[in-house]
Structures are given as structure tokens and as C-alpha cells.
Design an enzyme around this catalytic site. Structure first.
Site, PDB file in Angstrom:
ATOM      1  N   ASP A 162      -4.806   7.634  -1.327  1.00 46.00           N
ATOM      2  CA  ASP A 162      -5.734   6.794  -0.573  1.00 46.00           C
ATOM      3  C   ASP A 162      -7.140   6.874  -1.147  1.00 46.00           C
ATOM      4  OD1 ASP A 162      -3.953   5.736   1.358  1.00 46.00           O
ATOM      5  OD2 ASP A 162      -4.008   7.640   2.451  1.00 46.00           O
TER       6      ASP A 162
ATOM      7  N   HIS B  95       2.083   4.425  -2.978  1.00 50.53           N
ATOM      8  CA  HIS B  95       2.178   5.873  -2.743  1.00 50.53           C
ATOM      9  C   HIS B  95       3.549   6.390  -3.165  1.00 50.53           C
ATOM     10  CE1 HIS B  95      -1.590   6.368  -0.687  1.00 50.53           C
ATOM     11  NE2 HIS B  95      -1.263   5.636   0.363  1.00 50.53           N
TER      12      HIS B  95
ATOM     13  N   HIS C  79       0.842  -1.205   0.000  1.00 46.88           N
ATOM     14  CA  HIS C  79       0.000   0.000   0.000  1.00 46.88           C
ATOM     15  C   HIS C  79       0.875   1.252   0.000  1.00 46.88           C
ATOM     16  CE1 HIS C  79      -3.528   2.492   1.302  1.00 46.88           C
ATOM     17  NE2 HIS C  79      -2.553   3.198   1.861  1.00 46.88           N
ATOM     18  N   GLU C  80       1.869   1.281   0.879  1.00 47.31           N
ATOM     19  CA  GLU C  80       2.734   2.458   0.973  1.00 47.31           C
ATOM     20  C   GLU C  80       3.679   2.565  -0.222  1.00 47.31           C
ATOM     21  OE1 GLU C  80       2.075   4.682   3.025  1.00 47.31           O
ATOM     22  OE2 GLU C  80       0.694   3.523   4.255  1.00 47.31           O
TER      23      GLU C  80
END
EC number: 3.4.-.-
Length: 943
Positions: free
Chosen positions: A175, A168, A164-165
Site C-alpha cells: 500500500d 498485492h 488493487h488487491e
């Protein structure tokens, strides 16, 4: 054409050719994370020196990345995985035969492991300061997140969180949840949960437990305290950017699963594009293809590297070019300042110099006292040679000889290279530089410095600086001030509080005030420099009115410096200095103030200045950033000013903003930003940022900025609600800021080519509006946004073009043919001012609207976008798309969404089951009583 202009391109071509020849080395030498054959190489994870030693951290990091690699591989359809990872162990931990660092440092890490300083939160997050599709700065994990297995209930497994990170950080997606707007009304007048994909199911829960959806609604908005609890078992496979913790979630939202209506940051920042669309448009996916077969990639390999002794060598130009424009004097003043104040204790320092040949001036000497510092200062050059030619390679060769005396290699060492000359043979030593394992920080003096000088820094991960030939510029000292050990230990590094310089007329003065706040004060130093034969008259007042005079300062008449160290901890408050020019001619007087943290438990406020790109071509603007924070908490409402110095011409000052508009992507994240495009000519530009903090205005934020992994409060499983432990507070205690603070930071240098000579036509349009919002009040729609400028985010635009549609696809794909809103009476305001515009959309949106596919449906939403135009008809890009519900009659309540219908069906079924169970229980009880009565009667008869 001059000889230099002919030689320059030839030299550059040779340099580029050499870079291409050595390109196989680059992924491992200062080039950051590289994708090769579907695998990422060079990912650097660094542990902060303040983190207590714990070997479980290392093993858990390895497990996290290994899990993440396979999860990422499948989520990207067999495209990418993690191959080689380096874990940087702090020097404060015991040495366990770890490899010695080369160019790795904490400040260059892609992932950092450290506490938040005083906070109790453990949210993993990524600091994103640029727009959609742009890389972030770093991923931050706390040690507790990596060690406490209980947190996986709320965040999901660590490997999933890392993916998830990583999305980014690497691909610039955002998000897909929104804690501030957890619900919305969709285009079919249904109440929906902000999520992606819409197939993720759950139930509504009020403050005291499950409840029907209508109990959550007040005036068609959700009641405070009403939340949505997700089912632990799902069929939905997306999305990782929403809730990676769900076991069924194994992919990113794509065109078919993306929820374009959800009011989340992904839709706002990426113009309603899906995360997968942004990811597949990245450079990674343009240069890689899915791996064949069905086999999984090999697990990642890890190498542990650890810093040893800190080793620095100054490599200084002493050619005749250094005699021009007081360059040698500026070098002497800055180098003395660095040796006496900046370089950390226990560092090994050596000095080399060069003209056409190199020379060792001082072998390595460890700094353990002020006497050691003074000894090194005595080896600084005091004269220049008569030679005009220079050999930077010869100077670097001597520098490597100096640092290799300690351990036989230059691994982990730092070279501070200062030069004002051009070296057409610079490319000859590039292989040596690349293999040295040393980091080279370069400082270019004047306009004649080698055009390829910065490549040495770029390839070794060093910093780049430029010092113009401006008498009152303090850029040389600012450059040395910016160079730190790179360990990440902010409590050991100096903080620059003041840097200013003025050309002062005879018998005039330079007077100003610098604030020493309560987070700094240790090892505080005031440095005064001048040009004339003798020092100016110095008067310094501390906050209590105590005076310090010139004779209280330590004076070096050769270098024309005067230094005052404040014993102990400097008194917090306002310190006022006055420099009187007692000389008979105009001279440049300069002041620099530095300090260190006063409390090892309270991090000082800091500013880090940088640019998005350090080399660009006109008319592309420079994006200037300044990250103002205390620990990891952003400081809001500060006055942040950038000063840009060109090779020729006057400096340009520019106010940086944290308003979430123009160059600033996220509001109130402590990263102040602005476009810079006032290019005087081709060449180098120097950047410096000043921060002033007023205690009555500026405030520290109560939360960490960045894109955080979602913490799930609980799940439903088998009809039961299972709540996780409450998420730890991520707030901070408010600290007294009686005096405010001041900070200064060099932002290094950047270079610009292609600037037209003389006047040129307007080529700068208004910037894109990125914060358009729409609010429906009765029958009117109110739009608000931050005004762009005539040129990017400066000046005043000429007009606005607002268009709307009931079709999201129409306005997204064909803005020019959407319905035009009359804005003839709306004149744009100055850039940065909040615009508000109200109109009635009813007259243009009655009835169903045709979709591109020929179908029609009744939409209850309106979509709006805007673009600005300047006086030369240059248009901005189309803004983010705002949306709002159309007018809904009072008797037209929102239609319950599928989640509610599911809940209603479940509750109805449970009710029927309950009734049946009740009938069975009553019948059973009645029959049992009858049997007991019959037995009693039979017993009586027998008696």
C-alpha cells in the site's frame, strides 16, 4: 557408483520428460493461476460454507471480475487480463447443476468470501507474509462488501478494488497510503500528504471543517483530528495502490510519478521502488508482451463448481520395507486415529493396499456412527508381505477403482498415499493421476521412499509429509491430523492440542500438561501409543482433579493404542497426564490430544505451519512460517516453536518470531517466521510447530492483518465537503482467556539437495535489516533497528556499516560511496534485540549536495541505510532506507505545500467573491429603498 544412484537420475530424467510432455494439462490440474497468452487461467474464488446462500453473491462476483479484467488490462498497458475463473460453491448451498469439483477446495482458493467472525468491518484485504515482489496467500472479501452497494462510495467500484488487491496477491506490491503517518516533511521542507502520486489534490480539514494549513500544525507536526480530504475530480492518473476509488486513477505509480519520500509500506518493503517497477520485474511480465491492436480482450468466462460427497481412500504400502523401524505399527496407529477421530462424519472411506500389486481391502463405506469407524479400522493391514518391490501405480489404480464406485469418476476424491519404498515406474501412471480429478496427499516413510513421490501431491494440489525412522517421533499421526476435508468450515474440523513423544526408560514416566481452552472442548480425545506388548500406566487429571486411569481408555493391543473420549464438552483448563513405563525396557511413549470447536459462533484459535519452498538447494535457507490466529484475527506474543526432523540425526528446534525482522516481514500480523539452515544432510525434512499461549502475555490483535484497500472518508466537490458513512469498526471484543491455549500443526515436509558432506565454510551472511527507522531530535539523529545474526537471524553479527546522504538517489544507487558514519564503538547485539544508535549528521551534510545529473539543490532531509557483517566478512543486503528532516532553525517553518497554496488561493478568491457579492447586495438594497421612498412620495402628491 551404486545401482540405485545410477537408476535414480535416469528415473528422474524420465519423470521430468513426462512432466514436460504433459505440461499443457498443468494449468488446470493443481498448478494454480497460470498466465497464458496474456490471460490468467485458473483463478479460484471460494465461498465459505458458513456464508448463507445468496445468488446475488455469484452475480456480483462475476461483475467484479469482469470490470477488473478490463481495468487491469488498461492499467498494465495491454499486458494481462482474466480469462477463466472458477467459483467454488459450498456444499451447504443447493445444487444447481454445477460442475463437480476436481482438485479445487476452499483451502486452495486465491480469493475467499467469508465473514470475519464477530467483527463488523468489511475491508477487502490481501494476506501478505513474504517480502517485496513475492506472492501473497489469499484475498479476502466479506459477503457484505460484495452485496452492499453503499460501500463503493468509500472503497471505489468492486472491480477497481479487486485490481488493487490482485497487485498485492500476484506481484507482491504494498500500500502507498499510511493511516498512522498521514503527513510528512519532504526534502524541500514542505509539509506533504502521504500519497502516490503527489499530484493528487485536496484540502486540509480540521475537526470542525475546512481550515488553513497552519491551524493543523503544532511544533511542525499535524494536530490530531486534522485530515486531508481529496478532491473528487483529479487530473492525476496514479496510483491504484494508493486510492483506486478516484475515477482518474487508471495506472500504477511508475518511475516518473512514484513518491519515494512518502512514509508508506511500499517504500519500506520495496526499497523505494515504484509499484510499476516491481510489477514489470515479475515473472508474468518477463514472459508476456503487450497485445497488438486496440481491441479489448474478451470478457472472462466463469464456471461454477460445487463439492459433493466427501470421498477418501487410504492407499497403504504393505511391502517388506514396512516391517523396518516399526513402520507398519506407526501406520496402524495413525490410520486408526484418522478413522476414529479425524475424518468427518458422512465421509465415504475406502482402503486399498499394495506391494508389487494392488489390492482393495475395503470398498467405500459412509461414516455415520462409531460402529462405521470401527468397521473400517478392522480392514487396516495387520501384516506385511514378503515382497520387496512396490508398485505405487498399482496401489493408486485400486484406489481409483474404489472411489469411482460411487459416481463413476474420482472427481473431488482424496487419496492418502503412504509408502516407504522406491518405485522407478512411478511416472507411468502420471497421466492417469492428472486426469483423475483426485487430490493425492503423500506420506513418505524413512529414507528409502520414492524420490519423486511428492510430485504426485504437487501436481494434484495435495499435501506432502515425511516420517523419519525415529522411535519417539509422532510425525505419522501429525501428518494424518493435518489432512482435513478442505471445506474451510473450521467448526467441523478437529484441532490438534498436543503431540509429543519420548523414549522413556523402565520405571520412568512421561508427564506433561495440555490446555483445553474455552474455544474448543467438543469431541475431545486423548490418544496414547506405545511400543511394548502392554500399555503403560496412564493417569489423567482434569482441571477439577478428577482422575482417569488406563482402564478408562479403550485399548487396542494389536495397534498398541489407548483412546479416551471426553463426553460432552471437555472442561476448560489444564489437563495433566502421566505415563509410567512399567515395561522392563526403554520404549517410545507418545500422546496426542485433539478437540473441536465448542461454540459455533466463536472460532477456535488455530495454527497453520508451512514453508516458503518445499524443495531447495543448499545454501538457500528454508523460510518457516506459522499463522496463529482466531478466526482472522492474529494472536500476538505467543510462544511458537518449530521442530525440524531430518532423515538422519537429531531433531532441531527453533523459536519463531513475529517481530517484523529477519524472515518475518510484518510485525504483529500473527505470522511467526524464521530462517532454517541447519541442514544435516541431503534428503527430506519434517516440520511441526507447537504454540503455547499464556493468558498473562499473549493477546489477540484488534485488527485484521494484511494489505487493505483504502477507505476514503470523503471528498470535496464543487467547494463542498461530502463525507462518506464512517468506516465500520474492524475491532473485536476482548474475550476472557483464563487458561491460555496450546496448539500443534504439522507443516508437511521439504527436501534439500547439495548439502556438503562434513564440515563446510561459512556461507550464511547476516539477514537484511528491514525495519530501520530514523528520528531527528534537535541536532541528533537516532536510528533503531532489529539486530540481525551471524547467520541470517541467528547468532550475533560482528559489525555494522551505516552510510548516509542528502540524496535519495545516491544512497539508493551507490551505497558504497555514500557518507560513512563512524560506528567503531558500536558492537552488534544478539539477533532479535532492538538496536539504538544516535549520532550528529551535521558535520557531514552541510551545504548543497551534487546529484547524479549534475544539478544541485538544498535538501532538508537525510537518508540513511545500514548493512551488517559477520566474522567471515560476509555482508547482508543493504537495509531499507530510513529518512528524517535535517536540523531546521527555529524561525524556519515548513513551507506550505502546493495543496495549501491552492486552498489559500481558493479561499482568497472565495473571499473576494464574497466581498463583491456583499457590495452588490448592499447597493441593490439601497436602491430598492430609494425607489420605494420615491413611490411613496409620488403617491402622497397624487392624494
Amino acid at each position: 557408483m551404486t545401482q540405485r544412484s545410477i537408476a535414480g537420475p535416469i528415473c528422474n530424467l524420465k519423470f521430468v520428460t513426462l512432466l514436460v510432455a504433459l505440461s499443457s494439462e498443468l494449468p488446470f490440474l493443481g498448478a494454480g493461476v497460470q498466465l497464458q497468452d496474456n490471460g490468467y487461467n485458473g483463478l479460484l474464488i471460494a465461498i465459505n460454507p458458513q456464508v448463507p446462500e445468496n445468488q446475488n453473491l455469484i452475480s456480483n462476483i462475476k461483475e467484479m471480475i469482469t470490470e477488473a479484467s478490463f481495468y487491469l488490462f488498461n492499467a498494465t498497458k495491454r499486458r494481462v487480463f482474466f480469462r477463466n475463473i472458477k467459483i467454488l460453491i459450498p456444499a451447504t448451498w443447493k445444487a444447481n447443476n454445477n460442475s463437480k469439483i476436481k482438485q479445487e477446495s476452499y483451502e486452495k482458493a486465491n480469493v475467499i468470501v467469508t465473514d470475519w467472525y464477530g467483527a463488523h468491518g468489511d475491508d477487502p484485504y490481501t494476506l501478505q507474509y513474504r517480502g517485496c515482489g513475492k506472492e501473497g496467500k489469499y484475498i479476502h472479501f466479506t459477503p457484505n462488501f460484495l452485496l452492499n452497494d453503499n460501500l463503493t462510495a468509500g472503497y471505489g467500484s468492486r472491480g477497481r478494488v479487486f485490481v488493487h488487491e490482485w497487485a498485492h496477491l500476484r506481484w507482491g506490491v504494498f500500500d502507498e497510503y499510511n493511516n498512522d503517518k498521514p503527513f510528512y516533511i519532504n526534502g524541500q521542507n514542505q509539509i506533504k500528504v502521504t500519497r502516490c502520486s503527489s499530484d493528487i489534490t485536496g484540502i486540509f480539514v480540521c475537526e470542525k471543517g475546512p481550515c488553513p494549513q497552519e491551524n493543523c500544525i503544532i511544533s511542525k507536526l499535524f494536530k490530531e483530528g486534522c485530515t486531508f480530504i481529496y478532491n473528487s475530480t483529479q487530473n492525476a492518473t496514479a496510483s491504484i495502490m494508493f486510492m483506486q476509488s478516484l475515477s482518474s486513477v487508471v495506472e500504477f505509480c511508475n518511475a516518473s510519478t512514484h513518491n519515494q519520500e512518502a512514509p508508506n509500506l511500499q517504500n519500506q518493503m520495496c526499497s523505494l521502488r515504484s509499484a510499476w517497477d516491481v510489477i514489470t520485474d515479475s515473472a508474468d511480465f518477463h514472459h508476456s508482451f503487450p497485445m497488438n491492436g486496440t481491441e479489448l480482450p474478451p470478457p472472462p468466462t466463469f464456471s461454477l463448481v460445487q463439492a459433493g460427497d466427501k470421498v477418501v481412500c487410504l492407499v497403504l504400502d504393505v511391502s517388506s520395507k514396512m516391517a523396518e523401524a516399526d513402520r507398519l505399527l506407526q501406520l496402524q496407529q495413525a490410520a486408526e486415529f484418522y478413522l476414529m477421530q479425524i475424518v468427518e462424519i458422512h465421509t465415504f472411506v475406502g482402503i486399498a493396499s499394495f506391494d508389487s500389486k494392488g489390492e482393495i481391502r475395503a470398498q467405500l463405506h459412509q461414516i455415520n456412527s462409531n460402529d462405521d469407524r470401527k468397521l473400517l479400522v478392522s480392514y487396516l493391514p495387520t501384516t506385511v508381505s514378503a515382497k520387496t518391490d512396490i508398485s505405487i501405480c498399482s496401489g493408486l489404480k485400486k484406489g481409483f477403482e474404489v472411489v469411482e464406485k460411487l459416481n463413476g469418476k474420482a472427481y473431488g476424491s482424496v487419496m492418502i498415499l503412504v509408502t516407504s519404498g522406491d518405485d522407478k515406474l512411478l511416472g507411468n501412471c502420471l497421466p492417469t493421476v492428472l486426469s483423475s480429478g483426485s487430490t493425492i496427499h503423500s506420506i513418505a516413510l524413512g529414507s528409502s521412499a520414492a524420490p519423486n513421490l511428492e510430485e504426485l501431491s504437487r501436481l494434484t494440489g495435495g499435501l506432502k509429509f515425511f516420517v523419519p525412522d525415529i522411535s519417539n517421533s509422532n510425525s505419522m499421526i501429525d501428518a494424518f491430523s493435518r489432512i482435513s476435508s478442505g471445506t474451510g468450515d473450521i467448526f467441523q474440523q478437529h484441532i490438534q492440542l498436543e503431540s509429543t513423544g519420548e523414549n522413556v526408560k523402565p520405571h520412568h514416566q512421561l508427564k506433561n500438561t495440555v490446555t483445553v481452552d474455552n474455544t474448543v472442548g467438543n469431541d475431545t480425545m486423548f490418544l496414547v501409543t506405545w511400543q511394548a506388548s502392554g500399555p503403560p500406566e496412564i493417569i489423567l487429571f482434569d482441571p477439577d482433579g478428577r482422575k482417569y486411569y488406563t482402564n478408562n481408555f479403550i485399548t487396542n493391543l494389536t495397534f498398541r493404542t489407548a483412546s479416551l473420549w471426553i463426553p460432552g464438552t471437555a472442561k476448560p483448563g489444564h489437563w495433566t497426564y502421566t505415563l509410567n513405563n512399567t515395561h522392563h525396557s526403554l520404549q517410545a511413549l507418545k500422546v496426542t490430544v485433539t478437540s473441536r470447536a465448542s461454540n459455533s459462533a466463536v472460532p477456535p484459535a488455530t495454527v497453520e505451519a508451512f514453508v516458503e519452498r518445499d524443495s531447495l538447494h543448499f545454501p538457500h535457507p528454508v523460510m518457516i512460517y506459522a499463522n496463529v490466529k482466531q478466526g482472522f484475527y492474529p494472536i500476538l506474543n505467543a510462544t511458537v516453536t518449530a521442530t525440524v526432523e531430518p532423515e538422519t540425526g537429531d531433531p532441531v528446534t527453533l523459536r519463531l518470531l513475529d517481530d517484523g525482522a529477519g524472515a518475518d516481514v510484518i510485525k504483529n500480523d500473527g505470522i511467526y517466521s524464521r530462517y532454517f539452515f541447519s541442514f544435516a544432510a541431503n534428503g527430506r525434512y519434517s516440520l511441526k510447530v507447537h504454540v503455547n499461549h499464556s493468558p498473562s502475555i499473549s493477546t489477540p490483535a484488534h485488527s485484521i492483518p494484511g494489505s487493505h484497500a483504502m477507505y476514503v472518508p470523503g471528498y470535496t466537490a464543487n467547494g463542498n465537503i461530502q463525507m462518506n458513512a464512517p468506516r465500520k469498526s474492524v475491532g473485536r471484543n476482548e474475550e476472557e482467556r483464563k487458561w491460555g491455549f496450546s496448539r500443534v500443526s504439522s507443516g508437511g515436509s521439504f527436501s534439500v539437495l547439495g548439502v556438503p558432506a562434513g564440515p563446510h565454510p561459512d556461507v550464511f551472511p547476516p539477514c537484511k535489516i528491514i525495519d530501520l527507522e530514523a528520528v531527528k531530535v534537535e541536532e541528533e539523529l537516532t536510528l533503531s533497528w532489529t539486530a540481525p545474526g551471524e547467520d541470517f537471524d541467528q547468532g550475533q553479527a560482528t559489525s555494522y556499516e551505516i552510510r548516509m546522504s542528502k540524496s535519495l538517489q545516491n544512497i539508493q544507487d551507490d551505497f558504497n560511496n555514500a557518507i560513512l558514519v563512524n560506528t567503531s564503538k558500536r558492537n552488534p547485539q544478539q539477533a532479535g534485540i532492538r538496536e539504538i544508535f544516535t549520532f550528529s549528521p551535521q558535520i557531514s551534510t552541510n551545504g548543497p549536495e551534487h546529484q547524479p545529473n549534475g544539478e544541485t539543490h538544498e535538501s532538508h532531509r537525510i537518508y540513511v541505510a545500514i548493512r551488517a557483517m559477520d566474522r567471515n566478512s560476509l555482508q547482508s543486503a543493504v537495509s531499507n532506507i530510513a529518512q528524517a528532516p535535517l536540523f531546521i532553525p527555529p524561525n524556519s517553518d515548513p513551507v506550505p505545500a502546493r495543496d495549501y497554496l491552492i486552498l489559500k488561493g481558493v479561499l482568497t478568491a472565495m473571499g473576494l467573491i464574497g466581498i463583491i457579492c456583499l457590495i452588490i447586495v448592499v447597493t441593490h438594497h439601497t436602491l430598492s429603498r430609494k425607489k420605494r421612498a420615491d413611490k411613496k412620495e409620488n403617491g402622497t402628491k397624487l392624494l
